[in-house]
Design an enzyme around this catalytic site. Structure first.
Site, PDB file in Angstrom:
ATOM      1  N   LYS A 278       0.857  -1.178   0.000  1.00 49.06           N
ATOM      2  CA  LYS A 278       0.000   0.000   0.000  1.00 49.06           C
ATOM      3  C   LYS A 278       0.895   1.231   0.000  1.00 49.06           C
ATOM      4  CE  LYS A 278      -3.595   2.478   2.443  1.00 49.06           C
ATOM      5  NZ  LYS A 278      -4.604   2.437   3.506  1.00 49.06           N
TER       6      LYS A 278
ATOM      7  N   LYS B 194      -2.179  -1.567  -3.872  1.00 43.56           N
ATOM      8  CA  LYS B 194      -3.016  -0.374  -3.839  1.00 43.56           C
ATOM      9  C   LYS B 194      -2.161   0.873  -3.902  1.00 43.56           C
ATOM     10  CE  LYS B 194      -5.958   1.939  -0.556  1.00 43.56           C
ATOM     11  NZ  LYS B 194      -6.395   1.979   0.802  1.00 43.56           N
TER      12      LYS B 194
HETATM   13  C1  PBG Z   1      -7.496   3.594   5.256  1.00 46.27           C
HETATM   14  C2  PBG Z   1      -7.766   3.335   3.830  1.00 46.27           C
HETATM   15  C3  PBG Z   1      -7.555   4.231   2.764  1.00 46.27           C
HETATM   16  C4  PBG Z   1      -8.091   3.617   1.632  1.00 46.27           C
HETATM   17  C5  PBG Z   1      -8.567   2.357   2.019  1.00 46.27           C
HETATM   18  N1  PBG Z   1      -8.336   2.192   3.375  1.00 46.27           N
HETATM   19  C6  PBG Z   1      -7.037   5.613   2.728  1.00 46.27           C
HETATM   20  C7  PBG Z   1      -5.764   5.972   3.337  1.00 46.27           C
HETATM   21  O1  PBG Z   1      -4.889   5.138   3.579  1.00 46.27           O
HETATM   22  O2  PBG Z   1      -5.632   7.150   3.632  1.00 46.27           O
HETATM   23  C8  PBG Z   1      -8.137   4.253   0.272  1.00 46.27           C
HETATM   24  C9  PBG Z   1      -9.152   3.726  -0.687  1.00 46.27           C
HETATM   25  C10 PBG Z   1      -9.451   4.610  -1.846  1.00 46.27           C
HETATM   26  O3  PBG Z   1      -8.814   5.669  -2.064  1.00 46.27           O
HETATM   27  O4  PBG Z   1     -10.371   4.255  -2.592  1.00 46.27           O
HETATM   28  N2  PBG Z   1      -6.498   2.913   5.893  1.00 46.27           N
END
Ligand code: PBG
Length: 347
Positions: free
Chosen positions: A214, A268
């Site tokens: 991520k 992601k």
């Molecule tokens: C939170 C989380 C995020 C997303 C999924 N879980 C945002 C972040 O890390 O700030 C993003 C998903 C998206 O942008 O569609 N931990």
């Protein structure tokens, strides 16, 4: 060689035949039926996971302005959404809460409230008896006053103290009926800690889909609008989410998550990281997912709304790209739309 100007068709054909050795790749592209015959990647509703935003209230369905077509739903609406997913053949939904700002504090206490939005939604889905996978995000950001995924001390996100709370959160969600725990926090060791806690508390059947790679990405903006963390987040998440410049590190993250007990891994954002999806799938050959995040969705929707691209075609093309890169499935806000197209035979 200017064969055209010679006006000699035969010579032109002979020249191309000689160049290609008769191997003309356009032959298979010439008709719809043969394009379908040789198509390598395909989309199916089975490949889709539908992220769903939750909010307080009764009978609420409110639009997320930066994500046209995406809604936040109150708990009483969630079972109907799940029914719709089942009807469309979508195997799982992922739940994300827009927590009341009043309930957000420094430790993200609301994450450990069995009556929080996510736990209530899980119970509502269980009560409705819907046969669908329920993914729940493990991270503190929708619950903390500072918007970070872990516990903040000064300017540092504490790793081990955060993991302890994330384990509690995962157990609560499992108890409420979650079928897939999806840790999105990027703390070190969290997958192993959660797996061990699940094993020893009677939740050995609960799966873990690790957000393995991520990245600290600009593409999460609209999601942060949807869950109200755009206004809370202090600073950025670069001390725990990955540097967009790194690829080998994603292999290390995934290797650890698999060793620690993840059943599935995830990359992601999606499209900007297709190389990572490819590398992880090639390296580990475990169920590998992509998250086509909010910013990716918003870009396609915004360009389509301006008439700059054909939104439907861009949607399908982007989803096919994930399949071509080796993803087994995609978390995408397009899930209901593309599943409807598949169901209606429009794909
Ligand atoms: C939170 C989380 C995020 C997303 C999924 N879980 C945002 C972040 O890390 O700030 C993003 C998903 C998206 O942008 O569609 N931990």
């Amino acid at each position: 060689m200017n064969i055209q100007s010679r006006g000699d068709k035969k010579a032109a054909k002979a020249a191309v035949s000689q160049i290609t050795g008769g191997r003309r790749l356009r032959r298979n592209r010439a008709d719809d039926w043969s394009r379908r015959m040789v198509r390598e990647a395909r989309l199916s509703a089975d490949d889709l996971i539908w992220p769903v935003f939750l909010t307080d209230g009764d009978n609420v369905e409110e639009a997320v302005p930066s994500m046209p077509g995406v809604m936040r739903y109150s708990i009483d609406r969630v079972a109907a959404i799940a029914e719709q997913a089942v009807e469309l053949g979508i195997p799982a939904i992922a739940l994300f809460p827009n927590t009341d700002p009043e309930l957000r504090d420094d430790l993200g206490s609301e994450a450990l409230n069995p009556q929080n939005l996510v736990c209530r939604a899980c119970r509502a889905l269980k009560a409705a008896g819907t046969d669908i996978g329920i993914l729940t995000d493990v991270a503190l950001d929708p619950y903390t006053a500072h918007g970070h995924d872990g516990i903040l001390a000064g300017e540092t996100i504490l790793n081990d103290e955060s993991v302890a709370r994330l384990v509690e959160q995962a157990l609560l969600q499992s108890d409420a009926g979650a079928s897939v725990i999806a840790p999105s926090d990027m703390m070190d060791g969290r997958v192993g800690a959660i797996r061990e806690a699940l094993e020893t508390n009677g939740f050995e059947h609960v799966r873990i889909m690790a957000y393995s790679a991520k990245y600290a990405s600009a593409f999460y903006g609209p999601f942060r609008d949807a869950v109200g963390t755009n206004t809370t987040l202090i600073g950025d998440k670069r001390t725990y989410q990955m540097d967009p410049a790194n690829g080998a590190e994603a292999l290390a993250e995934a290797e650890l998550d698999i060793a620690e007990g993840a059943d599935m891994i995830m990359v992601k954002p999606g499209l900007p990281y297709l190389d990572i999806i490819w590398r992880l799938k090639q390296a580990f050959d475990v169920p590998t997912f992509a998250y086509q995040v909010s910013g990716e969705y918003a870009m396609i929707e915004a360009a389509a709304a301006n008439g700059w691209i054909d939104g439907e075609r861009a949607m399908v093309e982007s989803l096919l790209a994930f399949r071509r890169a080796g993803a087994d499935g995609v978390l995408t806000y397009f899930a209901p739309r593309v599943a409807r197209m598949l169901k209606d035979g429009r794909l």
